[in-house]
Design an enzyme around this catalytic site. Structure first.
Site, PDB file in Angstrom:
ATOM      1  N   HIS A 148       4.207  -9.192   9.072  1.00  0.00           N
ATOM      2  CA  HIS A 148       5.233  -9.467   8.058  1.00  0.00           C
ATOM      3  C   HIS A 148       5.714  -8.182   7.394  1.00  0.00           C
ATOM      4  O   HIS A 148       4.980  -7.200   7.287  1.00  0.00           O
ATOM      5  CB  HIS A 148       4.777 -10.521   7.035  1.00  0.00           C
ATOM      6  CG  HIS A 148       3.756 -10.091   6.040  1.00  0.00           C
ATOM      7  ND1 HIS A 148       2.915 -10.971   5.406  1.00  0.00           N
ATOM      8  CD2 HIS A 148       3.433  -8.874   5.532  1.00  0.00           C
ATOM      9  CE1 HIS A 148       2.135 -10.323   4.566  1.00  0.00           C
ATOM     10  NE2 HIS A 148       2.432  -9.044   4.623  1.00  0.00           N
TER      11      HIS A 148
ATOM     12  N   GLU B 274       7.356 -13.894   6.955  1.00  0.00           N
ATOM     13  CA  GLU B 274       6.242 -14.233   7.833  1.00  0.00           C
ATOM     14  C   GLU B 274       6.743 -14.465   9.268  1.00  0.00           C
ATOM     15  O   GLU B 274       7.953 -14.621   9.493  1.00  0.00           O
ATOM     16  CB  GLU B 274       5.550 -15.508   7.306  1.00  0.00           C
ATOM     17  CG  GLU B 274       5.040 -15.410   5.862  1.00  0.00           C
ATOM     18  CD  GLU B 274       3.778 -14.545   5.715  1.00  0.00           C
ATOM     19  OE1 GLU B 274       3.543 -13.636   6.523  1.00  0.00           O
ATOM     20  OE2 GLU B 274       3.030 -14.796   4.744  1.00  0.00           O
TER      21      GLU B 274
HETATM   22  P1  PGA Z   1      -1.490  -3.924   2.288  1.00  0.00           P
HETATM   23  O1  PGA Z   1      -0.295  -4.979   2.386  1.00  0.00           O
HETATM   24  O2  PGA Z   1      -0.883  -2.605   1.994  1.00  0.00           O
HETATM   25  O3  PGA Z   1      -2.326  -4.446   1.137  1.00  0.00           O
HETATM   26  O4  PGA Z   1      -2.200  -3.948   3.598  1.00  0.00           O
HETATM   27  C1  PGA Z   1       0.765  -4.712   3.223  1.00  0.00           C
HETATM   28  C2  PGA Z   1       1.639  -5.936   3.378  1.00  0.00           C
HETATM   29  O5  PGA Z   1       1.105  -7.063   3.390  1.00  0.00           O
HETATM   30  O6  PGA Z   1       2.859  -5.770   3.522  1.00  0.00           O
END
Ligand code: PGA
Length: 251
Positions: free
Chosen positions: A147, A152
């Site tokens: 995503h 999603e």
């Molecule tokens: P994260 O999230 O940096 O906490 O891995 C990234 C995202 O879900 O876009």
């Protein structure tokens, strides 16, 4: 050490040292702040961006930059969380960046997850981005499911800012931040088309948990099942990786 690979219009860079990645990503922002009178910056949240915002707030003055004339738009916000909720992305942005730089708070925008009229909220957020002539530089993270923002797998690439039902994988990944609380099941996110309208995009992915999804991107297959794969054909996208996320590019 840096490893570079071009895939159609996108450029992958793997950094040996985490600090070199942060410095390199920050330079895109500092260059924009210096070259454009009223820059419009797209911002992301998540673990990946905490060290980045720390680097930015600690170094922007040293690089002769100011955020006084900048406007920011964040990618997303949870539905049902107000600005003062510690789990909201509003709260995250204030804590990690806005309170530490010289930006005018009235020029910082996130979707209002606490709105009672989400239909109007998503349309006015998209309209506001357009009225500011679009985003000059959009920063992105990536979910382990591919995503971008909260778009999603399965999201239409023509989507603009909209309300989404979060996927089970996102709920599993993010629920650890909601200690003793149920996390929201819905969010407002810029759409894939909103993101792709940005003039320049920098995606940052770090850690071993991102290795599989980065390999899917590198395969070059553009599919709704991997929302980030639409970036491959964007005209100016750089994908910055640490050596864990980019392990299979190192060879
Ligand atoms: P994260 O999230 O940096 O906490 O891995 C990234 C995202 O879900 O876009």
């Amino acid at each position: 050490m840096q490893i570079r690979k071009n895939l159609r219009n996108s450029n992958f860079i793997v950094f040996d040292k985490r600090n070199d990645l942060l410095e390199s990503a920050a330079k895109y922002l500092f260059k924009l702040l210096k070259s454009k009178r009223n820059p419009v910056i797209g911002l992301a949240t998540g673990n990946t961006f905490e060290p980045f915002y720390h680097y930015i707030s600690s170094n922007y003055k040293k690089f002769g930059c100011s955020f006084k004339n900048a406007t920011t738009f964040n990618l997303d916000e949870y539905v049902g969380l107000s600005e003062t909720d510690m789990n909201s992305y509003h709260y995250y942005m204030n804590a990690h960046l806005f309170s530490k730089i010289d930006i005018n708070p009235s020029n910082t925008f996130l979707p209002d997850g606490s709105s009672k009229d989400l239909k109007t909220e998503v349309l006015s957020y998209e309209k506001l981005i357009c009225e500011n002539n679009g985003i000059d530089l959009q920063f992105l993270g990536i979910g382990t499911n591919g995503h971008i923002g909260f778009n999603e797998p399965g999201t239409n690439p023509a989507s603009i800012t909209h309300v989404v039902d979060l996927s089970e994988s996102t709920i599993t990944t993010n629920s650890k931040y909601f200690k003793n609380k149920n996390m929201p099941r819905r969010a407002i996110t810029m759409g894939i088309s909103t993101i792709l309208s940005s003039k320049q995009i920098v995606l940052i992915a770090t850690g071993n948990s991102k290795r599989n999804i980065i390999n899917k991107l590198i395969s070059g297959k553009i599919t709704q099942e991997v929302p980030a794969s639409f970036l491959i054909d964007h005209k100016n996208t750089t994908i910055m990786l640490d050596k864990s996320a980019g392990k299979d590019l190192i060879g």
